[in-house]
Motif scaffolding. Sequence first.
Motif, short mmCIF file in Angstrom:
data_model
loop_
_atom_site.label_atom_id
_atom_site.label_comp_id
_atom_site.label_asym_id
_atom_site.label_seq_id
_atom_site.Cartn_x
_atom_site.Cartn_y
_atom_site.Cartn_z
N ASP A 72 0.84 -1.20 0.00
CA ASP A 72 0.00 0.00 0.00
C ASP A 72 0.88 1.25 0.00
O ASP A 72 1.81 1.35 0.79
N LEU A 73 0.59 2.17 -0.90
CA LEU A 73 1.33 3.44 -0.96
C LEU A 73 0.44 4.64 -0.70
O LEU A 73 0.87 5.78 -0.82
N SER A 74 -0.81 4.38 -0.33
CA SER A 74 -1.77 5.49 -0.17
C SER A 74 -1.38 6.45 0.94
O SER A 74 -1.76 7.62 0.92
N MET A 75 -0.61 5.96 1.91
CA MET A 75 -0.23 6.81 3.04
C MET A 75 0.66 7.99 2.64
O MET A 75 0.76 8.98 3.36
N PHE A 76 1.27 7.89 1.47
CA PHE A 76 2.10 8.99 0.99
C PHE A 76 1.30 10.02 0.20
O PHE A 76 1.84 11.04 -0.21
N GLU A 77 0.03 9.72 -0.01
CA GLU A 77 -0.78 10.57 -0.87
C GLU A 77 -2.04 11.09 -0.19
O GLU A 77 -2.83 11.79 -0.83
N ASP A 78 -2.24 10.74 1.08
CA ASP A 78 -3.49 11.13 1.74
C ASP A 78 -3.30 12.12 2.89
O ASP A 78 -4.18 12.30 3.72
N GLY A 79 -2.12 12.75 2.94
CA GLY A 79 -1.93 13.81 3.92
C GLY A 79 -1.26 13.41 5.21
O GLY A 79 -1.05 14.25 6.09
N ARG A 80 -0.91 12.15 5.37
CA ARG A 80 -0.21 11.74 6.59
C ARG A 80 1.19 12.38 6.62
O ARG A 80 1.82 12.58 5.58
N ASP A 81 1.67 12.72 7.82
CA ASP A 81 3.00 13.29 7.93
C ASP A 81 4.03 12.22 7.56
O ASP A 81 3.75 11.01 7.55
N TRP A 82 5.25 12.66 7.24
CA TRP A 82 6.25 11.76 6.68
C TRP A 82 6.56 10.59 7.61
O TRP A 82 6.73 9.45 7.16
N ARG A 83 6.61 10.85 8.93
CA ARG A 83 6.94 9.76 9.86
C ARG A 83 5.83 8.72 9.91
O ARG A 83 6.11 7.51 9.86
N THR A 84 4.60 9.17 10.02
CA THR A 84 3.48 8.23 10.04
C THR A 84 3.39 7.45 8.74
O THR A 84 3.14 6.24 8.73
N ASP A 122 9.87 5.68 -6.39
CA ASP A 122 9.54 7.04 -6.81
C ASP A 122 8.63 7.74 -5.80
O ASP A 122 8.85 8.90 -5.44
N VAL A 123 7.61 7.02 -5.33
CA VAL A 123 6.65 7.62 -4.40
C VAL A 123 7.30 7.94 -3.07
O VAL A 123 7.10 9.03 -2.51
N VAL A 124 8.10 7.02 -2.54
CA VAL A 124 8.75 7.26 -1.25
C VAL A 124 9.71 8.45 -1.36
O VAL A 124 9.69 9.36 -0.51
N ALA A 130 9.05 16.21 -0.67
CA ALA A 130 7.93 17.12 -0.43
C ALA A 130 7.79 17.46 1.05
O ALA A 130 7.33 18.55 1.40
N ALA A 131 8.20 16.55 1.93
CA ALA A 131 8.10 16.80 3.37
C ALA A 131 9.20 17.73 3.88
O ALA A 131 9.11 18.22 5.00
N GLY A 132 10.23 17.95 3.05
CA GLY A 132 11.29 18.86 3.46
C GLY A 132 12.66 18.22 3.59
O GLY A 132 13.62 18.91 3.96
N TRP A 133 12.77 16.93 3.29
CA TRP A 133 14.08 16.30 3.32
C TRP A 133 14.88 16.71 2.08
O TRP A 133 14.34 16.75 0.99
N PRO A 134 16.17 17.00 2.24
CA PRO A 134 17.01 17.27 1.08
C PRO A 134 17.05 16.03 0.17
O PRO A 134 16.97 14.90 0.67
N PRO A 135 17.16 16.21 -1.13
CA PRO A 135 17.13 15.07 -2.05
C PRO A 135 18.08 13.93 -1.71
O PRO A 135 17.69 12.76 -1.76
N ALA A 136 19.31 14.25 -1.35
CA ALA A 136 20.28 13.19 -1.05
C ALA A 136 19.84 12.38 0.17
O ALA A 136 19.96 11.15 0.19
N GLN A 137 19.30 13.06 1.16
CA GLN A 137 18.85 12.35 2.35
C GLN A 137 17.55 11.60 2.09
O GLN A 137 17.30 10.54 2.69
N ALA A 138 16.73 12.12 1.21
CA ALA A 138 15.51 11.40 0.83
C ALA A 138 15.87 10.07 0.17
O ALA A 138 15.22 9.05 0.41
N THR A 139 16.91 10.10 -0.67
CA THR A 139 17.40 8.87 -1.28
C THR A 139 17.87 7.89 -0.22
O THR A 139 17.56 6.69 -0.26
#
Length: 217
Positions: A72-84, A122-124, A130-139
């Motif tokens: 399930d990837l819906s949690m990244f698209e329904d407004g949940r904060d990045w940690r949740t 891609d979604v993660v 989008a949550a504010g992590w720098p690209p390198a750290q998001a990777t």
Amino acid sequence: MCAMARPRKPLLSTERIVATARELVDAEGLTAVSTRRLAAELGVSGPSLYNHFRTKDEILEAVAESVIEQVDLSMFEDGRDWRTALHDYALSYRGALRDHPHIVPVLAGGPGRRPAALRLADVVYGAMVAAGWPPAQATSIGALMRYFIMGSALGSFAGGFVRDESAYDPADYPHLGQAHLLPERQRKVDERAFEVGLTALLDGLAVRFERVRGEGG
């Protein structure tokens, strides 16, 4: 003489091959899959499989793809904060691997060209940026989550012990007096360990995120 009616549905389809192969992998492991075995299970001739897949490896790749599609990837698209979102994603991902543990070695090789696996990455990544992590750290976060989840599915800590109390002599292992009970509690022990590790991982990322925000990225 009446001509035999043609079947309404094709005898063979890509979906049916993948579903049958997945059942074999789940029941008996990767070595159970061969074109000969699959053809026998499907009630068709071996060469007919080649109209859909050229090799056994292609079939296993398709099985791996079908398992990742269950995440399930819906949690990244329904407004949940990045940690949740990461927490809920990890539970869904681990659930899919727990239900199909024998395919994990194929998945561990990376997403390759599998669309579902590439969409997952891609979604993660996109959600973390989008949550504010720098690209390198998001990777790094995407990779870290994959390492943690995949690693937890490669084997069971609790399942690695035996149900024989005599195997753990107190003279040699003074702290393993209850170890023989672990196999019968395998799922509970493993799930609790996963949750403890996941919480610790996310706690650490939360601290790091505050530092990143304080440094302005």
